[in-house]
Design a protein around this motif. Structure first.
Motif, PDB file in Angstrom:
ATOM      1  N   ILE A  17       0.831  -1.198   0.000  1.00 36.99           N
ATOM      2  CA  ILE A  17       0.000   0.000   0.000  1.00 36.99           C
ATOM      3  C   ILE A  17       0.866   1.250   0.000  1.00 36.99           C
ATOM      4  O   ILE A  17       0.543   2.261  -0.630  1.00 36.99           O
ATOM      5  CB  ILE A  17      -0.950  -0.005   1.223  1.00 36.99           C
ATOM      6  CG1 ILE A  17      -2.158  -0.904   0.946  1.00 36.99           C
ATOM      7  CG2 ILE A  17      -1.437   1.400   1.544  1.00 36.99           C
ATOM      8  CD1 ILE A  17      -3.141  -0.955   2.077  1.00 36.99           C
ATOM      9  N   ASN A  18       2.002   1.176   0.702  1.00 36.90           N
ATOM     10  CA  ASN A  18       2.877   2.342   0.806  1.00 36.90           C
ATOM     11  C   ASN A  18       3.990   2.339  -0.235  1.00 36.90           C
ATOM     12  O   ASN A  18       4.856   3.212  -0.206  1.00 36.90           O
ATOM     13  CB  ASN A  18       3.493   2.406   2.201  1.00 36.90           C
ATOM     14  CG  ASN A  18       2.489   2.827   3.250  1.00 36.90           C
ATOM     15  OD1 ASN A  18       2.248   4.008   3.456  1.00 36.90           O
ATOM     16  ND2 ASN A  18       1.875   1.852   3.908  1.00 36.90           N
ATOM     17  N   THR A  58      -3.642  -0.037  -5.132  1.00 34.16           N
ATOM     18  CA  THR A  58      -4.769  -0.932  -4.858  1.00 34.16           C
ATOM     19  C   THR A  58      -4.528  -2.317  -5.441  1.00 34.16           C
ATOM     20  O   THR A  58      -4.737  -3.333  -4.770  1.00 34.16           O
ATOM     21  CB  THR A  58      -6.064  -0.337  -5.441  1.00 34.16           C
ATOM     22  OG1 THR A  58      -6.266   0.974  -4.901  1.00 34.16           O
ATOM     23  CG2 THR A  58      -7.253  -1.206  -5.101  1.00 34.16           C
ATOM     24  N   ALA A  77      -2.692   6.321   1.078  1.00 31.28           N
ATOM     25  CA  ALA A  77      -3.214   5.295   1.977  1.00 31.28           C
ATOM     26  C   ALA A  77      -3.884   5.930   3.187  1.00 31.28           C
ATOM     27  O   ALA A  77      -4.953   5.493   3.628  1.00 31.28           O
ATOM     28  CB  ALA A  77      -2.082   4.364   2.426  1.00 31.28           C
TER      29      ALA A  77
END
Length: 709
Positions: free
Chosen positions: A212-213, A227, A543
């Motif tokens: 996500i990061n 995503t 995020a």
């Protein structure tokens, strides 16, 4: 002991059949243990081999930098990919073990894991501990790489604490390490399927934090890359982790593993579909042109990964057929050969996939015209008009997927009910659909773009997510629909319906649906967000922005779920208490709005000053306007909810009166007669001037009104 074989017709093509006989001698146990160790060692070496080949092919292997460039040294250069491999592998294994204990292996009942499930929890505790440690090493090596310093020098307290957590990936791996440590301790002392299910959810969260990061790509595709990367990692962990654990059960010949394989078929099907879709999305975000597939190292690695996945699927299919024949003939050799081949291809796929995360992408970020647009990831929105706000288009793949999932699941449940001859009110369907439409608009339409550059428009988006969309979704009564659509389990184990009932009445549900909790999180939580650095942090991270939007939606849904009281829940709150709760909520929300309106400095200036559009000259005025929006936006939704609760209160009084009347008709109004006799006895005692024996503080149990109505 007779054999309990799994029918070839009941097994998914991508999973293997197995013999559930238990070992009958120490020799067999020793041989099985040796086979397991050899198998694990083999697939570990295969994964490491694929990682190294991928690093060399992609140009990410450690090389001495050119003169003048910082060199962290070979320990860091080689330590980072190896630590990442260990982290991903142990995280995948942990998820597979927890899935098996919670959902795949049959339970003896009463929510307790089986003997094999308890053993899987103990193994999950050990693997989660290793996952936590390896994630910390990824943090250390990444920090040293960024600083260009040897490991020990980079870990000096002053240097480490000053710079390490400026890198989002380091923060992600730190959170992963913390969550993995929690799993390690909790799994060690857990023995229920509910606890294993909760730990499974925590493990998936810990696994997807790094992707996500991770940096995606430019040109507005960062959200799609983030995503799809997170979903890809989760799907791969569920499939590969589940296959590894089921293979271990094959070696142990555990009873009940045949049931686990049939259940895993659903997981394998969904995971493979998700892998295909997210893999295609990842390829799109990281390749510049179609010819990059064969003209760049990363593109060739993509092709290699696809080939390995297809080969793995075919091997799993052939393995099932061969194992069925081998079990029927009592042969052990073919079973081990096919399991070993399957494990090797699985390890090669995992190692190659990990090396791709360290390989530069062919696609180059396309620079925007201004620094503000670089931060936003899209062109600066023009001056707002009704058309731009209502019909603008700033798609977010996460919310597109989330909205589609909500709508498809609800409509599917309604269709299933009607096929079973059960009607579902059209108004509920329309309300849910409208709620999803509002959610879709507030996260993907023009308001999403303007909310990123203006506090005022952000507050419109916030109020829509926290007030309007949740009311419509709650009026759809999703829990009632799910409980009616899902079939009860035939045995003593939990099926989907039983899992939903467990979730509705679990300790977590009792906490998050407590009236005080929903009031605090929906009001005081706003002060904790907007008047602290959390708001700026959430705006500067994609995020973090998604998590903030989810907080608005979930906190609003929980509040109105309690206030409206339409769905079954862990407690019953009377209408008068729900009305008071709503009035207190309105009052505290007004204080929040007034606090913003009285500010003399802009909110989240660290972000909004950097992305300030030319048509918004005054950030302070924009902030005070947002307070006015917060004050006035909730009036109409709150009025609607207040009317609904008042009507519910009136109807509950009417139902209670009718119940009393029916009771009076059945027993000749015995309760009223008893109470009147009690009052007459008191009057008689007082008239006689003596002390009456009856204690006024202890009247009859029933005290109905003096009239029959």
């Amino acid at each position: 002991m007779p054999e309990n074989r799994t029918s070839t017709h009941d097994v998914h093509p991508l999973v293997v059949a197995q013999d559930t006989r238990l070992p009958t001698s120490n020799t067999q146990r020793d041989r099985s243990l040796g086979d397991r160790r050899l198998w694990l060692a083999g697939i570990s070496l295969a994964a490491l081999f694929a990682l190294l080949i991928g690093l060399y092919w992609g140009g990410s292997a450690y090389e001495t930098p050119a003169e003048g460039l910082p060199d962290p040294g070979p320990l860091v250069g080689w330590g980072l990919p190896v630590a990442k491999l260990l982290s991903v592998a142990l995280g995948t294994l942990t998820i597979g073990l927890l899935l098996a204990a919670a959902f795949l292996l049959p339970s003896p009942g009463r929510g307790v894991v089986s003997k094999s499930g308890r053993r899987d929890l103990l193994l999950a505790s050990a693997s989660a501990a290793g996952w936590s440690i390896s994630s910390l090493f990824v943090l250390f090596f990444t920090h040293a790489t960024v600083m260009g310093q040897p490991l020990l020098q980079a870990l000096e307290p002053q240097t480490f604490l000053t710079f390490a957590f400026e890198v989002p990936q380091n923060v992600a791996f730190l959170l992963t390490a913390i969550l993995a440590a929690i799993i390690a301790v909790s799994a060690l002392v857990s023995a229920t399927t509910g606890a294993a299910a909760l730990l499974t959810g925590v493990a998936f969260i810990a696994l997807i934090l790094p992707p996500i990061n991770a940096h995606g790509s430019g040109s507005g595709d960062h959200s799609l890359a983030m995503t799809s990367g997170a979903l890809h990692a989760a799907a791969a962990a569920a499939w590969i982790g589940g296959l590894v654990v089921l293979t271990l059960h094959v070696f142990r010949k555990d009873a009940g593993a045949g049931v686990a394989i049939r259940r895993f078929s659903v997981v394998a099907t969904v995971a493979l579909a998700a892998l295909a879709a997210t893999g295609l999305a990842n390829t799109y975000t990281r390749l510049e042109r179609p010819e990059d597939l064969w003209s760049t190292a990363y593109g060739v690695m993509v092709i290699g990964k696809v080939v390995l996945l297809v080969a793995l699927a075919l091997i799993a299919y052939q393995s099932r057929k061969q194992l069925s024949v081998g079990v029927a003939a009592g042969e052990r050799g073919p079973r081990l050969r096919w399991l070993t081949l399957e494990g090797l291809f699985m390890a090669l796929t995992l190692g190659l996939a990990l090396s791709m995360t360290l390989t530069p992408y062919p696609r180059v970020d396309v620079p925007f015209n201004t620094a503000a647009e670089e931060l936003l990831g899209f062109a600066m929105p023009p001056e707002p008009t009704a058309a731009n706000v209502l019909f603008g288009w700033y798609p977010d793949p996460f919310w597109l997927f989330f909205c589609a999932l909500l709508l498809v699941a609800y409509v599917g449940a309604v269709v299933r009910l009607r096929r079973n001859g059960v009607a579902w009110p059209l108004g509920r369907l329309l309300s849910w659909s409208a709620g999803v439409a509002v959610l879709f608009w507030s996260t993907n339409a023009g308001i999403a773009g303007y909310g990123a550059v203006s506090v005022g428009w952000h507050m419109v988006q916030h109020m829509t997510l926290a007030m309007l969309a949740p009311i419509l979704l709650v009026l759809g009564m999703p829990m009632t629909l799910a409980l009616r659509a899902l079939r009860p389990s035939r045995g003593r184990e939990r099926g989907p319906r039983e899992w939903l009932l467990w979730a509705l009445h679990s300790g977590v549900s009792k906490l998050v649906t407590h009236p005080i909790y929903v009031l605090v999180i929906g009001t005081f939580g706003l002060f904790g967000l907007y008047f602290t650095p959390l708001f700026s942090i959430a705006m500067t991270s994609h995020a973090g922005h998604i998590l903030m939007m989810l907080h608005f939606l979930i906190s609003g849904f929980l509040f109105y779920w309690v206030v409206l009281g339409l769905d079954p829940g862990p407690r019953t709150v009377p209408p008068w208490a729900r009305l008071i709760l709503l009035l207190v909520y309105i009052s505290l929300h007004a204080f929040f709005a007034l606090a913003i309106m009285s500010l003399t400095e802009p909110l989240a200036e660290e972000w909004y000053a950097l992305v300030q559009p030319p048509w918004l000259p005054d950030l302070v005025a924009d902030t005070t306007t947002s307070g006015g929006i917060a004050w006035g936006f909730g009036e109409i939704p709150t009025l609607i909810v207040m009317i609904v609760v008042a009507v519910q209160w009136a109807r509950s009084d009417t139902r209670e009166a009718k119940r009393i009347d029916r009771q009076a008709d059945r027993d000749g109004d015995a309760a009223l007669q008893e109470y009147n006799n009690y009052l007459a006895s008191l009057a008689g005692q007082k008239t006689a001037g003596g002390a009456h024996p009856a204690d006024p503080a202890d009247p009859p149990k029933h005290q109905p009104p003096l009239s029959g109505s």
